[in-house]
Design a protein around this motif. Structure first.
Motif, PDB file in Angstrom:
ATOM      1  N   ARG A  36     -44.324 -19.784  86.955  1.00  0.00           N
ATOM      2  CA  ARG A  36     -45.195 -20.953  86.919  1.00  0.00           C
ATOM      3  C   ARG A  36     -46.646 -20.525  87.146  1.00  0.00           C
ATOM      4  O   ARG A  36     -46.900 -19.512  87.777  1.00  0.00           O
ATOM      5  CB  ARG A  36     -44.788 -21.990  87.958  1.00  0.00           C
ATOM      6  N   GLN A  37     -47.539 -21.306  86.581  1.00  0.00           N
ATOM      7  CA  GLN A  37     -48.962 -21.038  86.734  1.00  0.00           C
ATOM      8  C   GLN A  37     -49.651 -22.316  87.194  1.00  0.00           C
ATOM      9  O   GLN A  37     -49.891 -23.222  86.383  1.00  0.00           O
ATOM     10  CB  GLN A  37     -49.581 -20.545  85.424  1.00  0.00           C
ATOM     11  N   PRO A  38     -49.950 -22.407  88.491  1.00  0.00           N
ATOM     12  CA  PRO A  38     -50.688 -23.573  88.977  1.00  0.00           C
ATOM     13  C   PRO A  38     -52.107 -23.556  88.412  1.00  0.00           C
ATOM     14  O   PRO A  38     -52.611 -22.498  88.005  1.00  0.00           O
ATOM     15  CB  PRO A  38     -50.686 -23.379  90.492  1.00  0.00           C
ATOM     16  N   PRO A  39     -52.770 -24.695  88.410  1.00  0.00           N
ATOM     17  CA  PRO A  39     -54.142 -24.743  87.887  1.00  0.00           C
ATOM     18  C   PRO A  39     -55.051 -23.735  88.573  1.00  0.00           C
ATOM     19  O   PRO A  39     -55.111 -23.682  89.799  1.00  0.00           O
ATOM     20  CB  PRO A  39     -54.576 -26.178  88.194  1.00  0.00           C
ATOM     21  N   GLY A  40     -55.715 -22.912  87.794  1.00  0.00           N
ATOM     22  CA  GLY A  40     -56.662 -21.945  88.327  1.00  0.00           C
ATOM     23  C   GLY A  40     -56.052 -20.748  89.019  1.00  0.00           C
ATOM     24  O   GLY A  40     -56.770 -19.966  89.664  1.00  0.00           O
ATOM     25  N   LYS A  41     -54.738 -20.564  88.905  1.00  0.00           N
ATOM     26  CA  LYS A  41     -54.085 -19.456  89.601  1.00  0.00           C
ATOM     27  C   LYS A  41     -53.319 -18.577  88.623  1.00  0.00           C
ATOM     28  O   LYS A  41     -53.158 -18.898  87.455  1.00  0.00           O
ATOM     29  CB  LYS A  41     -53.153 -20.000  90.688  1.00  0.00           C
ATOM     30  N   HIS A  84     -49.957 -16.399  87.169  1.00  0.00           N
ATOM     31  CA  HIS A  84     -48.519 -16.635  87.023  1.00  0.00           C
ATOM     32  C   HIS A  84     -47.779 -16.182  88.271  1.00  0.00           C
ATOM     33  O   HIS A  84     -48.124 -15.166  88.890  1.00  0.00           O
ATOM     34  CB  HIS A  84     -47.964 -15.837  85.841  1.00  0.00           C
ATOM     35  N   GLU A  85     -46.744 -16.921  88.634  1.00  0.00           N
ATOM     36  CA  GLU A  85     -45.885 -16.574  89.764  1.00  0.00           C
ATOM     37  C   GLU A  85     -44.429 -16.651  89.312  1.00  0.00           C
ATOM     38  O   GLU A  85     -44.015 -17.637  88.717  1.00  0.00           O
ATOM     39  CB  GLU A  85     -46.119 -17.557  90.915  1.00  0.00           C
ATOM     40  N   LEU A  86     -43.673 -15.608  89.589  1.00  0.00           N
ATOM     41  CA  LEU A  86     -42.241 -15.623  89.298  1.00  0.00           C
ATOM     42  C   LEU A  86     -41.545 -16.400  90.407  1.00  0.00           C
ATOM     43  O   LEU A  86     -41.647 -16.029  91.568  1.00  0.00           O
ATOM     44  CB  LEU A  86     -41.707 -14.196  89.216  1.00  0.00           C
ATOM     45  N   VAL A  87     -40.811 -17.448  90.054  1.00  0.00           N
ATOM     46  CA  VAL A  87     -40.190 -18.275  91.089  1.00  0.00           C
ATOM     47  C   VAL A  87     -38.669 -18.132  91.135  1.00  0.00           C
ATOM     48  O   VAL A  87     -38.068 -18.379  92.180  1.00  0.00           O
ATOM     49  CB  VAL A  87     -40.562 -19.758  90.935  1.00  0.00           C
ATOM     50  N   ALA A  88     -38.043 -17.750  90.030  1.00  0.00           N
ATOM     51  CA  ALA A  88     -36.586 -17.643  90.018  1.00  0.00           C
ATOM     52  C   ALA A  88     -36.162 -16.640  88.962  1.00  0.00           C
ATOM     53  O   ALA A  88     -36.762 -16.568  87.883  1.00  0.00           O
ATOM     54  CB  ALA A  88     -35.947 -18.998  89.733  1.00  0.00           C
ATOM     55  N   VAL A  89     -35.134 -15.867  89.298  1.00  0.00           N
ATOM     56  CA  VAL A  89     -34.611 -14.831  88.403  1.00  0.00           C
ATOM     57  C   VAL A  89     -33.108 -14.985  88.295  1.00  0.00           C
ATOM     58  O   VAL A  89     -32.439 -15.287  89.287  1.00  0.00           O
ATOM     59  CB  VAL A  89     -34.929 -13.422  88.941  1.00  0.00           C
ATOM     60  N   ILE A  90     -32.587 -14.744  87.098  1.00  0.00           N
ATOM     61  CA  ILE A  90     -31.136 -14.666  86.922  1.00  0.00           C
ATOM     62  C   ILE A  90     -30.838 -13.451  86.057  1.00  0.00           C
ATOM     63  O   ILE A  90     -31.430 -13.273  84.991  1.00  0.00           O
ATOM     64  CB  ILE A  90     -30.558 -15.971  86.330  1.00  0.00           C
ATOM     65  N   THR A  91     -29.949 -12.603  86.527  1.00  0.00           N
ATOM     66  CA  THR A  91     -29.601 -11.399  85.775  1.00  0.00           C
ATOM     67  C   THR A  91     -28.635 -11.737  84.640  1.00  0.00           C
ATOM     68  O   THR A  91     -28.126 -12.858  84.544  1.00  0.00           O
ATOM     69  CB  THR A  91     -28.947 -10.360  86.686  1.00  0.00           C
ATOM     70  N   PRO A 135     -46.186 -31.646  95.771  1.00  0.00           N
ATOM     71  CA  PRO A 135     -47.389 -31.423  94.961  1.00  0.00           C
ATOM     72  C   PRO A 135     -47.695 -29.947  94.730  1.00  0.00           C
ATOM     73  O   PRO A 135     -48.309 -29.594  93.711  1.00  0.00           O
ATOM     74  CB  PRO A 135     -48.483 -32.109  95.784  1.00  0.00           C
ATOM     75  N   GLU A 136     -47.250 -29.087  95.657  1.00  0.00           N
ATOM     76  CA  GLU A 136     -47.492 -27.652  95.502  1.00  0.00           C
ATOM     77  C   GLU A 136     -46.684 -27.049  94.352  1.00  0.00           C
ATOM     78  O   GLU A 136     -46.928 -25.906  93.953  1.00  0.00           O
ATOM     79  CB  GLU A 136     -47.168 -26.911  96.796  1.00  0.00           C
ATOM     80  N   ASP A 137     -45.724 -27.780  93.839  1.00  0.00           N
ATOM     81  CA  ASP A 137     -44.947 -27.312  92.690  1.00  0.00           C
ATOM     82  C   ASP A 137     -45.624 -27.633  91.356  1.00  0.00           C
ATOM     83  O   ASP A 137     -45.133 -27.234  90.300  1.00  0.00           O
ATOM     84  CB  ASP A 137     -43.551 -27.947  92.699  1.00  0.00           C
ATOM     85  N   THR A 138     -46.738 -28.332  91.406  1.00  0.00           N
ATOM     86  CA  THR A 138     -47.470 -28.670  90.189  1.00  0.00           C
ATOM     87  C   THR A 138     -47.953 -27.401  89.497  1.00  0.00           C
ATOM     88  O   THR A 138     -48.624 -26.569  90.101  1.00  0.00           O
ATOM     89  CB  THR A 138     -48.666 -29.577  90.510  1.00  0.00           C
ATOM     90  N   ALA A 139     -47.574 -27.245  88.241  1.00  0.00           N
ATOM     91  CA  ALA A 139     -47.902 -26.026  87.486  1.00  0.00           C
ATOM     92  C   ALA A 139     -47.381 -26.181  86.069  1.00  0.00           C
ATOM     93  O   ALA A 139     -46.614 -27.105  85.769  1.00  0.00           O
ATOM     94  CB  ALA A 139     -47.264 -24.807  88.134  1.00  0.00           C
ATOM     95  N   VAL A 140     -47.778 -25.253  85.217  1.00  0.00           N
ATOM     96  CA  VAL A 140     -47.110 -25.096  83.927  1.00  0.00           C
ATOM     97  C   VAL A 140     -46.006 -24.065  84.130  1.00  0.00           C
ATOM     98  O   VAL A 140     -46.249 -22.988  84.676  1.00  0.00           O
ATOM     99  CB  VAL A 140     -48.082 -24.646  82.829  1.00  0.00           C
ATOM    100  N   TYR A 197     -42.983 -21.591  82.711  1.00  0.00           N
ATOM    101  CA  TYR A 197     -42.632 -20.756  81.568  1.00  0.00           C
ATOM    102  C   TYR A 197     -41.347 -19.990  81.855  1.00  0.00           C
ATOM    103  O   TYR A 197     -41.073 -19.647  83.007  1.00  0.00           O
ATOM    104  CB  TYR A 197     -43.711 -19.717  81.295  1.00  0.00           C
ATOM    105  N   CYS A 198     -40.618 -19.661  80.820  1.00  0.00           N
ATOM    106  CA  CYS A 198     -39.530 -18.697  80.966  1.00  0.00           C
ATOM    107  C   CYS A 198     -39.923 -17.420  80.229  1.00  0.00           C
ATOM    108  O   CYS A 198     -40.711 -17.444  79.287  1.00  0.00           O
ATOM    109  CB  CYS A 198     -38.205 -19.247  80.457  1.00  0.00           C
ATOM    110  N   ASN A 199     -39.379 -16.336  80.696  1.00  0.00           N
ATOM    111  CA  ASN A 199     -39.628 -15.045  80.071  1.00  0.00           C
ATOM    112  C   ASN A 199     -38.587 -14.079  80.606  1.00  0.00           C
ATOM    113  O   ASN A 199     -37.848 -14.376  81.550  1.00  0.00           O
ATOM    114  CB  ASN A 199     -41.038 -14.545  80.394  1.00  0.00           C
ATOM    115  N   THR A 200     -38.530 -12.925  80.006  1.00  0.00           N
ATOM    116  CA  THR A 200     -37.663 -11.891  80.539  1.00  0.00           C
ATOM    117  C   THR A 200     -38.244 -11.384  81.859  1.00  0.00           C
ATOM    118  O   THR A 200     -39.410 -11.603  82.186  1.00  0.00           O
ATOM    119  CB  THR A 200     -37.539 -10.726  79.554  1.00  0.00           C
ATOM    120  N   VAL A 201     -37.422 -10.685  82.621  1.00  0.00           N
ATOM    121  CA  VAL A 201     -37.883 -10.056  83.856  1.00  0.00           C
ATOM    122  C   VAL A 201     -37.551  -8.572  83.766  1.00  0.00           C
ATOM    123  O   VAL A 201     -36.358  -8.216  83.681  1.00  0.00           O
ATOM    124  CB  VAL A 201     -37.208 -10.669  85.096  1.00  0.00           C
ATOM    125  N   PRO A 202     -38.564  -7.682  83.773  1.00  0.00           N
ATOM    126  CA  PRO A 202     -39.984  -8.003  83.802  1.00  0.00           C
ATOM    127  C   PRO A 202     -40.437  -8.699  82.514  1.00  0.00           C
ATOM    128  O   PRO A 202     -39.770  -8.572  81.485  1.00  0.00           O
ATOM    129  CB  PRO A 202     -40.650  -6.631  83.944  1.00  0.00           C
TER     130      PRO A 202
END
Length: 115
Positions: free
Chosen positions: A38-43, A45-52, A87-92, A94-99
């Motif tokens: 997720r990418q909060p406004p002005g911040k 990207h942050e990885l929040v969850a992973v599944i192998t 409200p702290e969960d507000t963000a865009v 995204y999904c992507n591979t990890v890494p």
């Protein structure tokens, strides 16, 4: 060619829930570890969850106990169930591979938590 298309975001009140979906193209989806970022406004990207590929999961501390990541390899899809949103969960989101791979970023799905 791998592409991810995210959906399911929206406006939700604090304490509410949303379920995000990520549809993947590409024939080798099942071998990737996948993540929700997720990418909060002005911040950044942050990885929040992973599944192998085998289904093991891990979460950043701020969402543990509230978010659940899952995948359906047959449908080439990844999901993020989000409960007890703040409200702290507000963000865009995204999904992507990890890494992550830069060329795989989709448009994301916006989540706004507000009363």
């Amino acid at each position: 060619q791998v592409q991810f298309v995210e959906s399911g975001g929206g406006l939700v009140q604090p304490g509410g829930s949303l379920r995000l979906s990520c549809a993947a193209s590409g024939s080798i989806f099942s071998i990737y570890a996948m993540g929700w970022f997720r990418q909060p406004p002005g911040k950044q990207h942050e990885l929040v969850a992973v599944i192998t590929s085998g289904g093991s999961t891990n979460y950043v501390d701020s969402v543990k106990g509230r978010f659940t990541i899952s995948r359906d390899n047959a449908k080439k899809a990844v999901f993020l169930q989000m409960n007890s949103l703040t409200p702290e969960d507000t963000a865009v989101y995204y999904c992507n591979t990890v890494p992550f791979r830069k060329s795989y970023w989709g448009k994301g799905t916006p989540v706004t938590v507000s009363s």
